[in-house]
Design an enzyme around this catalytic site. Structure first.
Site, PDB file in Angstrom:
ATOM      1  N   CYS A   1     -32.429   0.606 -36.731  1.00 51.57           N
ATOM      2  CA  CYS A   1     -31.718  -0.742 -37.171  1.00 51.57           C
ATOM      3  C   CYS A   1     -30.441  -0.717 -36.345  1.00 51.57           C
ATOM      4  CB  CYS A   1     -31.254  -0.385 -38.569  1.00 51.57           C
ATOM      5  SG  CYS A   1     -32.516  -0.419 -39.819  1.00 51.57           S
TER       6      CYS A   1
ATOM      7  N   ASN B   1     -31.763  10.043 -41.951  1.00 56.69           N
ATOM      8  CA  ASN B   1     -32.613   9.594 -40.939  1.00 56.69           C
ATOM      9  C   ASN B   1     -32.337   9.969 -39.406  1.00 56.69           C
ATOM     10  OD1 ASN B   1     -30.311   7.577 -41.291  1.00 56.69           O
ATOM     11  ND2 ASN B   1     -31.161   6.443 -39.893  1.00 56.69           N
TER      12      ASN B   1
ATOM     13  N   THR C   1     -41.375 -14.329 -56.574  1.00 56.30           N
ATOM     14  CA  THR C   1     -42.714 -13.917 -56.939  1.00 56.30           C
ATOM     15  C   THR C   1     -43.300 -12.507 -56.215  1.00 56.30           C
ATOM     16  OG1 THR C   1     -43.387 -16.094 -57.015  1.00 56.30           O
ATOM     17  CG2 THR C   1     -45.304 -14.715 -56.601  1.00 56.30           C
TER      18      THR C   1
ATOM     19  N   ALA D   1     -41.797   1.297 -48.358  1.00 58.55           N
ATOM     20  CA  ALA D   1     -43.155   1.694 -47.996  1.00 58.55           C
ATOM     21  C   ALA D   1     -43.495   2.192 -46.614  1.00 58.55           C
ATOM     22  CB  ALA D   1     -44.015   0.655 -48.623  1.00 58.55           C
ATOM     23  N   HIS D   2     -42.824   1.298 -45.790  1.00 56.87           N
ATOM     24  CA  HIS D   2     -43.243   1.812 -44.310  1.00 56.87           C
ATOM     25  C   HIS D   2     -42.844   3.126 -43.917  1.00 56.87           C
ATOM     26  CE1 HIS D   2     -39.634   0.987 -41.928  1.00 56.87           C
ATOM     27  NE2 HIS D   2     -39.239   0.212 -43.090  1.00 56.87           N
TER      28      HIS D   2
ATOM     29  N   GLY E   1     -36.335  -1.139 -48.214  1.00 54.48           N
ATOM     30  CA  GLY E   1     -35.413  -0.070 -48.277  1.00 54.48           C
ATOM     31  C   GLY E   1     -33.925  -0.807 -48.512  1.00 54.48           C
TER      32      GLY E   1
ATOM     33  N   GLN F   1     -36.261   8.519 -46.446  1.00 52.78           N
ATOM     34  CA  GLN F   1     -37.056   9.254 -45.430  1.00 52.78           C
ATOM     35  C   GLN F   1     -37.781  10.450 -46.362  1.00 52.78           C
ATOM     36  OE1 GLN F   1     -37.272   8.855 -42.254  1.00 52.78           O
ATOM     37  NE2 GLN F   1     -35.961   7.179 -42.016  1.00 52.78           N
TER      38      GLN F   1
END
Length: 388
Positions: free
Chosen positions: A329, A155, A241, A204-205, A73, A183
């Protein structure tokens, strides 16, 4: 996860869905090729990448080529804000607009552009319920405004912003609009055309996918300067990659989150209402932070007079209950939440507030256990630090 643990910090991160892990396993245990290689192993990786891109595009209602895979994110947000700002600077577009309640990934990206790149920034205020007013945005836009970035849902409080109204104002004024929608998956609609946004960030998490992989939706034709230089991956918008296993997991997790969204949101709403009612009726001098109706069903931010959140979090942790004081965070910070201060709370009120975020494994019994413990813990802390 420990079956006896009561995890109420889903807004910080969610456990990996077993269905997601199953989709990822072939790329974790077998031969996972480089999608840029032309041999058969590389072609298999490229096919998996293309399939994942189509899955994500289907959920967002956009074209696959408008999807950029990132490392999470924060990277998606930085790419959106810095990438657009730097692309439009040559046109004299050196002004950016955001809000006072944004995640630090947004605020610190803006700080960088001010300090090192010569941009100016306007931060829109919020009202007591935590919402940006569209009229304030209309007033703040200037001829030199390049981009507006306002989060979809906060959040810390879960308060949902009027994104469609804000984006429409920007569209009328010829200004690009980005939203941090980290969120939102599994709780709010994500169709980018219905929202009217030009850029949208996900990770994704937050929706039961793997950590370390994210998405930026970039509307076709939106100018962008890449922030990571190297190869030609992601249509030259993000070098490096590709994390095939992570991207496959993200796509699977997002598809599941969208397919189960209505049922999931309804269940979370019932649980959170149970929690809010229990707190407000059982604990004197308690309150809900943010609008009760226009919020994510899975986030409950409540405050208690005459306590310090850190002490309450420690007592809860000792009893196997995981919660937080706000953004993961900033968990090591002793400063009051910038979000709650922006909403008009005093430093003491902000320091007495706690976030419970609910998820797929949250049960009625877990909420009842919390409500049985919480009044005594708050009362215990108030005896140690009575109100002045």
């Amino acid at each position: 996860m420990n079956s006896r643990l009561i995890y109420l910090d889903y807004a910080a991160t969610t456990p990996l869905d077993p269905r997601v892990l199953e989709a990822m396993m072939p790329f974790l245990t077998g031969m996972s090729g480089n999608a840029s290689s032309i041999h058969q192993v590389g072609r298999a990786a490229l096919q998996a990448l293309d399939d994942a891109r189509e899955q994500v595009a289907l959920v967002l209602g956009c074209q696959p080529k408008e999807i950029v895979f990132t490392g999470g994110g924060s990277e998606s947000i930085n790419l959106a804000i810095k990438g657009v700002a730097m692309a439009l600077r040559a046109q004299g577009k050196t002004h950016l607009i955001s809000s006072t309640i944004e995640h630090h990934a947004v605020l610190h990206a803006l700080d960088y552009l001010v300090e090192y790149e010569g941009f100016t920034v306007t931060l829109l205020p919020v009202d007591r319920t935590g919402r940006v007013q569209p009229a304030d945005l209309s007033t703040a836009i200037r001829p030199e405004t390049a981009l507006v970035s306002v989060m979809y849902a906060n959040n810390e409080t879960g308060v949902i912003q009027p994104i469609t109204e804000l984006a429409a104002i920007c569209r009328e004024r010829g200004v690009l609009f980005h939203t941090d929608a980290v969120q939102a998956p599994g709780q709010l609609p994500l169709d980018v055309h219905a929202l009217g946004v030009d850029l949208l960030s996900l990770t994704a998490h937050k929706f039961y996918g793997p950590q370390g992989v994210g998405v930026l939706y970039l509307r076709r034709g939106t100018p962008l300067v890449p922030q990571i230089n190297g190869g030609a991956q992601e249509r030259r918008r993000r070098a490096g990659t590709e994390n095939i296993a992570g991207i496959v997991g993200l796509a699977k997790a997002l598809s599941i989150a969208e397919s189960e969204r209505t049922a999931h949101a309804n269940r979370l709403r019932a649980l959170s209402e149970r929690l809010i009612d229990g707190v407000l009726t059982r604990i004197p001098q308690s309150w809900l932070n943010g609008d009760r109706q226009t919020r994510l069903p899975g986030i409950v931010n409540v405050g208690f007079a005459c306590i310090e959140t850190e002490s309450l979090l420690l007592l809860l942790d000792q009893r196997g209950i995981c919660a937080s004081s706000g953004s993961a965070c900033t968990s090591g910070s002793l400063e009051p939440s910038h979000v709650l201060l922006a909403m008009g709370l005093s430093p003491d009120e902000a320091n007495g507030s706690i976030r419970f975020s609910l998820g797929r494994q949250t049960t009625d019994e877990q909420i009842d256990t919390l409500l049985d413990l919480l009044p005594d813990l708050v009362a215990q802390l108030r005896t140690l630090t009575p109100c002045a």
